[in-house]
Design a protein around this motif. Structure first.
Motif, PDB file in Angstrom:
ATOM      1  N   ARG A  81     -35.622  83.677 -48.693  1.00  0.00           N
ATOM      2  CA  ARG A  81     -35.790  83.160 -50.054  1.00  0.00           C
ATOM      3  C   ARG A  81     -34.648  82.211 -50.421  1.00  0.00           C
ATOM      4  O   ARG A  81     -34.846  81.218 -51.122  1.00  0.00           O
ATOM      5  CB  ARG A  81     -35.830  84.325 -51.047  1.00  0.00           C
ATOM      6  CG  ARG A  81     -36.065  83.930 -52.502  1.00  0.00           C
ATOM      7  CD  ARG A  81     -37.431  83.288 -52.717  1.00  0.00           C
ATOM      8  NE  ARG A  81     -38.469  84.082 -52.111  1.00  0.00           N
ATOM      9  CZ  ARG A  81     -39.058  85.152 -52.681  1.00  0.00           C
ATOM     10  NH1 ARG A  81     -38.673  85.543 -53.885  1.00  0.00           N
ATOM     11  NH2 ARG A  81     -40.008  85.809 -52.061  1.00  0.00           N
TER      12      ARG A  81
ATOM     13  N   ASP B 144     -30.304  87.999 -57.807  1.00  0.00           N
ATOM     14  CA  ASP B 144     -31.458  88.692 -58.380  1.00  0.00           C
ATOM     15  C   ASP B 144     -32.464  87.677 -58.930  1.00  0.00           C
ATOM     16  O   ASP B 144     -33.682  87.816 -58.724  1.00  0.00           O
ATOM     17  CB  ASP B 144     -30.999  89.639 -59.486  1.00  0.00           C
ATOM     18  CG  ASP B 144     -32.158  90.384 -60.113  1.00  0.00           C
ATOM     19  OD1 ASP B 144     -32.803  91.201 -59.411  1.00  0.00           O
ATOM     20  OD2 ASP B 144     -32.453  90.151 -61.309  1.00  0.00           O
ATOM     21  N   GLY B 145     -31.959  86.657 -59.599  1.00  0.00           N
ATOM     22  CA  GLY B 145     -32.847  85.628 -60.124  1.00  0.00           C
ATOM     23  C   GLY B 145     -33.593  84.894 -59.023  1.00  0.00           C
ATOM     24  O   GLY B 145     -34.793  84.597 -59.157  1.00  0.00           O
TER      25      GLY B 145
ATOM     26  N   ARG C 230     -34.363  86.056 -56.060  1.00  0.00           N
ATOM     27  CA  ARG C 230     -35.352  86.970 -55.478  1.00  0.00           C
ATOM     28  C   ARG C 230     -36.604  87.074 -56.344  1.00  0.00           C
ATOM     29  O   ARG C 230     -37.700  87.347 -55.842  1.00  0.00           O
ATOM     30  CB  ARG C 230     -34.730  88.358 -55.274  1.00  0.00           C
ATOM     31  CG  ARG C 230     -33.710  88.435 -54.151  1.00  0.00           C
ATOM     32  CD  ARG C 230     -33.226  89.860 -53.947  1.00  0.00           C
ATOM     33  NE  ARG C 230     -32.411  90.006 -52.748  1.00  0.00           N
ATOM     34  CZ  ARG C 230     -31.100  90.234 -52.740  1.00  0.00           C
ATOM     35  NH1 ARG C 230     -30.442  90.357 -53.895  1.00  0.00           N
ATOM     36  NH2 ARG C 230     -30.441  90.362 -51.601  1.00  0.00           N
ATOM     37  N   ARG C 231     -36.458  86.874 -57.636  1.00  0.00           N
ATOM     38  CA  ARG C 231     -37.590  86.982 -58.563  1.00  0.00           C
ATOM     39  C   ARG C 231     -38.386  85.685 -58.674  1.00  0.00           C
ATOM     40  O   ARG C 231     -39.460  85.661 -59.291  1.00  0.00           O
ATOM     41  CB  ARG C 231     -37.084  87.397 -59.946  1.00  0.00           C
ATOM     42  CG  ARG C 231     -36.520  88.800 -59.996  1.00  0.00           C
ATOM     43  CD  ARG C 231     -35.930  89.129 -61.365  1.00  0.00           C
ATOM     44  NE  ARG C 231     -35.317  90.448 -61.376  1.00  0.00           N
ATOM     45  CZ  ARG C 231     -35.990  91.583 -61.606  1.00  0.00           C
ATOM     46  NH1 ARG C 231     -37.298  91.538 -61.839  1.00  0.00           N
ATOM     47  NH2 ARG C 231     -35.361  92.742 -61.596  1.00  0.00           N
TER      48      ARG C 231
END
Length: 244
Positions: A48, A182-183, A185-186
């Motif tokens: 990602r 985290d952002g 991955r989302r």
């Protein structure tokens, strides 16, 4: 011997510059292996985003004076980071000098610890930050670049954030990175790729317009008598002849 470490956690591929004996200097083998590894990451649907970090207390000391890459190879790997269809995030906990700052500027996001230090040391060895200007000039504060390009002064992470070289800094770099990763991955992979294209268009225009001229300038300066004196003085740990 490999000089790029690799690990993966939940879609984030971490590439570590792993030549601490040379302070992760940009040698021909390191640049070649980094380019090959980035190519693999770009093609891997399970990646990602890429985190570019380092072993030892130096992210990158700049060009390896004993085994430098050809200028066009450095241009190519900087452009590869900019064009990679995945976000590239720099994670810095140590010192960054000269060409290493080009790597930071090529990344989409750059995070450093408050213990990191930075310097454009090229003028002190008789050359100029030519090739690395391709990603630096479109992304960083021109007044800050003028000062630090011309003087070779060292500056800290707070100043690097103010100048636009770093996105953010903190005492614990991984705490700063956590919400960023985290952002990513989302986010949807195709949306990330297209959004990155929007963000890098101006940087790539600079590559298209100036890469040939800056590559020629770099080659000319590195072959000059002044650079030979500067590099010799650096390796001998003395002041070059021009210091007054």
């Amino acid at each position: 011997m490999t000089v790029i470490g690799r690990t993966r956690t939940r879609g984030i591929e971490t590439l570590s510059l792993d030549s601490p004996g040379t302070r992760n200097a940009l040698s021909a083998p390191l640049v070649r292996e980094l380019a090959d590894t980035l190519t693999e990451c770009g093609k891997d649907a399970d990646v990602r985003a890429v985190v570019l970090t380092h072993t030892g207390n130096t992210f990158c000391a700049g060009a390896d004076l004993r085994d430098p890459p050809p200028p066009d190879a450095l241009v190519a790997v900087l452009r590869q980071i900019v064009e990679l269809p995945k976000p590239v995030v720099a994670r810095v906990t140590g010192h960054v000098r000269a060409g290493g700052l080009g790597l930071l500027a090529a990344c989409d996001i750059a995070v450093g610890s408050t213990s990191a230090t930075f310097a454009f040391t090229e003028v002190r060895i008789g050359v100029a930050p030519a090739v690395i200007s391709l990603p630096l000039l479109p992304r960083t504060d021109p007044r800050a670049l003028a000062r630090y390009y011309l003087t070779g002064e060292r500056f800290d992470a707070t100043e690097a954030v103010r100048a636009g070289l770093l996105t953010a800094a903190g005492e614990d770099v991984d705490d700063v990175l956590e919400p960023i990763l985290d952002g990513l991955r989302r986010a949807a992979p195709e949306a990330l790729a297209e959004t990155k294209r929007l963000l890098t268009a101006r940087v790539l225009e600079t590559f298209d317009r100036d890469a040939a001229d800056l590559t020629a300038l770099s080659a000319r300066l590195f072959g000059s008598a002044q650079a030979r004196e500067g590099m010799t003085a650096f390796l001998e740990r003395r002041d070059p002849a021009w210091v007054v």
